[in-house]
Design an enzyme around this catalytic site. Structure first.
Site, PDB file in Angstrom:
ATOM      1  N   GLY A 115       0.833  -1.191   0.000  1.00 22.99           N
ATOM      2  CA  GLY A 115       0.000   0.000   0.000  1.00 22.99           C
ATOM      3  C   GLY A 115       0.868   1.241   0.000  1.00 22.99           C
ATOM      4  O   GLY A 115       2.061   1.202   0.342  1.00 22.99           O
ATOM      5  N   CYS A 116       0.290   2.363  -0.379  1.00 25.44           N
ATOM      6  CA  CYS A 116       1.081   3.595  -0.448  1.00 25.44           C
ATOM      7  C   CYS A 116       1.443   4.107   0.943  1.00 25.44           C
ATOM      8  O   CYS A 116       2.617   4.391   1.222  1.00 25.44           O
ATOM      9  CB  CYS A 116       0.347   4.665  -1.257  1.00 25.44           C
ATOM     10  SG  CYS A 116      -1.328   5.049  -0.687  1.00 25.44           S
ATOM     11  N   TYR A 117       0.458   4.228   1.830  1.00 19.41           N
ATOM     12  CA  TYR A 117       0.725   4.793   3.144  1.00 19.41           C
ATOM     13  C   TYR A 117       1.729   3.992   3.980  1.00 19.41           C
ATOM     14  O   TYR A 117       2.576   4.578   4.665  1.00 19.41           O
ATOM     15  CB  TYR A 117      -0.563   4.928   3.949  1.00 19.41           C
ATOM     16  CG  TYR A 117      -1.437   6.095   3.583  1.00 19.41           C
ATOM     17  CD1 TYR A 117      -0.978   7.406   3.671  1.00 19.41           C
ATOM     18  CD2 TYR A 117      -2.763   5.899   3.177  1.00 19.41           C
ATOM     19  CE1 TYR A 117      -1.794   8.475   3.354  1.00 19.41           C
ATOM     20  CE2 TYR A 117      -3.588   6.969   2.858  1.00 19.41           C
ATOM     21  CZ  TYR A 117      -3.101   8.255   2.948  1.00 19.41           C
ATOM     22  OH  TYR A 117      -3.913   9.316   2.645  1.00 19.41           O
TER      23      TYR A 117
END
Length: 316
Positions: A115-117
């Site tokens: 995921g990005c976060y």
């Protein structure tokens, strides 16, 4: 012979960016599904089984369906959804996470794109736990802001339709049950879930994650330079890394924390800020939510799986 790549969900934001990053690659043959057959299960199954590597840019349930449609033992998979990110049978596709992670990705049949976060918190917190500077039980807070493209087509539509009236900064996930928390816990090697507060900004792409540390409660309080050195030591052991660490400086502000600094690249830059007298440290990561946070990471993982040098490719 060119490796055959099928992007299942190529019309979505991540799929489109992956396709753009692969354009012009002579070592690849990108298989494409006709627009009128994107929901045709038989055609998707044919292409999934014809591919050397299938890249899934789909919601969780659709990604699981695609995996179930693969009936051979040769098609390799990169999944960009959250469906398999903490599955022990899938390699986690964050190559810089640990010294041996790129080799795990290279050898894996199934790779879950991160995921990005979570990537910013993982790459700043994990080295400190590995070095014994922080205990795994240390209470962690993560604050972050991302461009509105991180919310997919619906959020993109909302922001673009709102125009000047769009919220400049909108915190969300205030029940503290964001789907990325499980990744942060597992791959940061934390004992407990961090308090994670994401926000979306009124700009298309780019992100910054912040991990503030109140260190006074530790028996041995590390200095900012010691924390910086531990992260530097971690990165020094990673080959072909797209993650860099800014020099340790005592500065009040820097333009490098603009979340859009590394847009359209696969780069991530880390920063350590500290006030040793107050035993306070701030760990920061700046990267593109659609680059290192999504499509760039997928292409980096693809290159590893194909034995292609990422630094000589268009992954950046």
């Amino acid at each position: 012979m060119a490796a055959k790549i099928f992007i299942d969900g190529e019309a979505g934001t991540t799929g489109l960016q992956i396709r753009e990053r692969l354009a012009g690659r002579r070592d690849l043959e990108v298989l494409s599904i006709a627009a009128d057959k994107r929901k045709d299960q038989d055609e998707r199954k044919r292409l999934l089984n014809a591919a050397d590597v299938a890249i899934l840019c789909l919601p969780d349930d659709a990604a699981k369906e695609s995996v179930s449609l693969i009936d051979n033992d040769t098609t390799r998979v990169i999944d960009a959804s959250t469906a398999y990110r903490v599955d022990p049978n899938w390699a986690y596709g964050f190559a810089e996470m640990d010294k041996g992670q790129s080799d795990k990705i290279a050898k894996a049949r199934f790779v879950s794109n991160p995921g990005c976060y979570p990537q910013g918190p993982i790459i700043t917190v994990r080295p400190l736990i590995d070095a014994g500077i922080l205990p795994a039980s240390f209470p962690i807070t993560v604050n972050a802001i991302s461009g509105y493209t991180g919310g997919g087509k619906s959020m993109i539509g909302e922001y673009e339709a709102a125009g000047a009236s769009a919220s400049k900064v909108m915190p969300y996930g205030l029940t503290f049950q964001h789907k990325h928390v499980a990744e942060m816990v597992k791959y940061s090697t934390l004992d407990h879930a961090p308090l994670f507060v994401p926000a979306v900004g009124d700009y298309a792409q780019g992100m910054v994650t912040f991990v503030p540390l109140q260190l006074h409660q530790l028996d041995k309080v590390p200095t900012g330079r010691e924390i910086h050195a531990a992260i530097a030591d971690h990165l020094a052991g990673i080959k072909d890394s797209f993650v860099t660490l800014a020099p340790y400086e005592e500065i009040a502000k820097t333009p490098e924390l603009d979340p859009q600094t590394y847009n359209n690249t696969n780069a991530m830059k880390l920063h350590v800020f500290a006030n040793d007298a107050r035993a306070q440290v701030l760990l920061v990561a700046v990267y593109d939510n659609l680059g290192k946070g999504a499509s760039g990471a997928a292409v980096q993982n693809l290159n590893l799986m194909l034995g292609v040098s990422a630094k000589d490719s268009v992954a950046a």
